[in-house]
Write an enzyme that holds these catalytic residues in place. Structure first.
Site, mmCIF file in Angstrom:
data_model
loop_
_atom_site.group_PDB
_atom_site.id
_atom_site.type_symbol
_atom_site.label_atom_id
_atom_site.label_comp_id
_atom_site.label_asym_id
_atom_site.label_seq_id
_atom_site.Cartn_x
_atom_site.Cartn_y
_atom_site.Cartn_z
ATOM 1 N N LYS A 1 0.770 -1.205 -0.594
ATOM 2 C CA LYS A 1 -0.198 0.062 -0.167
ATOM 3 C C LYS A 1 0.934 1.324 0.123
ATOM 4 O O LYS A 1 0.212 2.330 -0.538
ATOM 5 C CB LYS A 1 -1.202 -0.226 1.524
ATOM 6 C CG LYS A 1 -1.848 -0.923 1.394
ATOM 7 C CD LYS A 1 -2.724 -0.664 1.948
ATOM 8 C CE LYS A 1 -4.480 -1.430 2.039
ATOM 9 N NZ LYS A 1 -5.311 -1.445 3.542
ATOM 10 N N ASP B 1 -9.511 2.961 1.757
ATOM 11 C CA ASP B 1 -10.239 2.782 2.950
ATOM 12 C C ASP B 1 -11.077 3.530 4.078
ATOM 13 O O ASP B 1 -11.590 3.248 4.498
ATOM 14 C CB ASP B 1 -8.689 2.134 3.109
ATOM 15 C CG ASP B 1 -8.363 1.482 2.679
ATOM 16 O OD1 ASP B 1 -9.172 0.727 2.640
ATOM 17 O OD2 ASP B 1 -6.811 1.227 3.025
#
Ligand code: ATR
Length: 277
Positions: free
Chosen positions: A66, A102
């Site tokens: 990420k 997210d």
């Protein structure tokens, strides 16, 4: 041929993302095919150039890539840059553009389950200061202006995340003892640590006895559906939310970036519970 999408990371075999996205492709009559692409830590750069060559239209990014993927992208959205992590990439005109859905996925899930629960007068306690905590804490600070307190085992990481949040809202760093003692100050308490994921480590991160009635306890973990943290909160009569709404909303927001369609989320939550959880 269907447009190709997927998830890169390792390990990813148990991901629910293919089931979620392929269901939505079918539901909305969009010709797409979402697959798992296991990519180990050292193979990221090569995988990204293959993705470009293969004209994969969009992909999700998970552990351990990420943060590492940021310098490999052509453009990174401002929110993802602030968070320092990308979980969704769109390929358009041969360019890769990174986003982070997210934190906003968590916030949308919270707002759907508990409308009007959080605003700039709220105080939120985040347990943990890792990658997941960064997405949630920085999104809440930026999008709601709520006071965001960060509590972490490694205190220096709590201080660093709190300083980042402090650019957007009131924020402070705490250790576990302080958080337990002043738990009555928070309307929302969010566990972002991995405690509870593993049955051998299923204890609540902190003691909850000082909490006030009506506090919302959220855990980013969705399997088990009730960690010890959420079970204890539920026994004390509090509101609880597990990580499933976040999972579905981060996926829905990625789907929207790729297709322009924001898909139905409530039916998807029920479906994932029935089939997998
Ligand atoms: P993620 O991307 O899921 O957030 P991470 O970046 O590795 O994963 O962060 C894990 C978080 O869980 C950290 O806040 C970590 O605390 P430390 O920074 O002190 O390591 C926390 N964590 C994991 N296991 C823990 C434990 N047994 N007790 C307390 N905190 C724990």
């Amino acid at each position: 041929m269907a447009d190709r999408y997927g998830l890169i990371g390792a390990p990813i075999a148990h991901s629910l993302s293919p089931s979620m996205h392929n269901f939505w492709f079918e539901e909305y009559g969009i010709s797409g095919d979402y697959r798992l692409y296991p990519v180990e830590k050292d193979d990221l750069a090569q995988a990204v150039s293959r993705i470009k060559e293969a004209e994969i239209k969009g992909f999700n990014v998970t552990f351990p890539h990420k943060t590492a993927i940021l310098p490999l992208l052509d453009e990174v959205d401002e929110a993802a840059e602030v968070i320092g992590a990308v979980n969704t990439v769109v390929q358009t005109g041969g360019r890769l553009i990174g986003y982070n859905t997210d934190g906003i996925g968590f916030l949308k899930g919270l707002k759907r389950n508990f409308p009007n629960f959080i605003d700039k007068r709220s105080s939120v306690l985040i347990l943990g200061a890792g990658g997941a905590a960064r997405s949630v804490a920085l999104t809440l600070a930026r999008a709601t202006g709520a006071h965001v307190a960060i509590c972490n085992r490694t205190y220096s990481k709590a201080v660093a995340l709190s300083a980042a949040c402090g650019k957007y809202s009131d924020s402070d760093a705490l250790n576990f003892d302080q958080a337990e003692r002043q738990l009555d100050q928070y309307q929302v308490v969010i566990n972002t640590t991995s405690i509870g994921l593993n049955p051998d480590e299923d204890h609540s991160v902190i003691h909850l006895d000082k909490s006030l009635p009506g506090t919302l306890f959220a855990d980013l973990i969705y399997n088990p559906s009730r960690t010890a943290f959420l079970r204890e909160a539920e026994q004390l009569g509090h509101l609880v939310m597990n990580g499933l709404p976040m999972l579905v909303y981060q996926g829905a927001l990625a789907f929207q970036k790729w297709t322009g369609v924001f898909p139905e989320t409530e039916k998807m939550e029920d479906r994932l519970i029935k089939i997998y959880l």
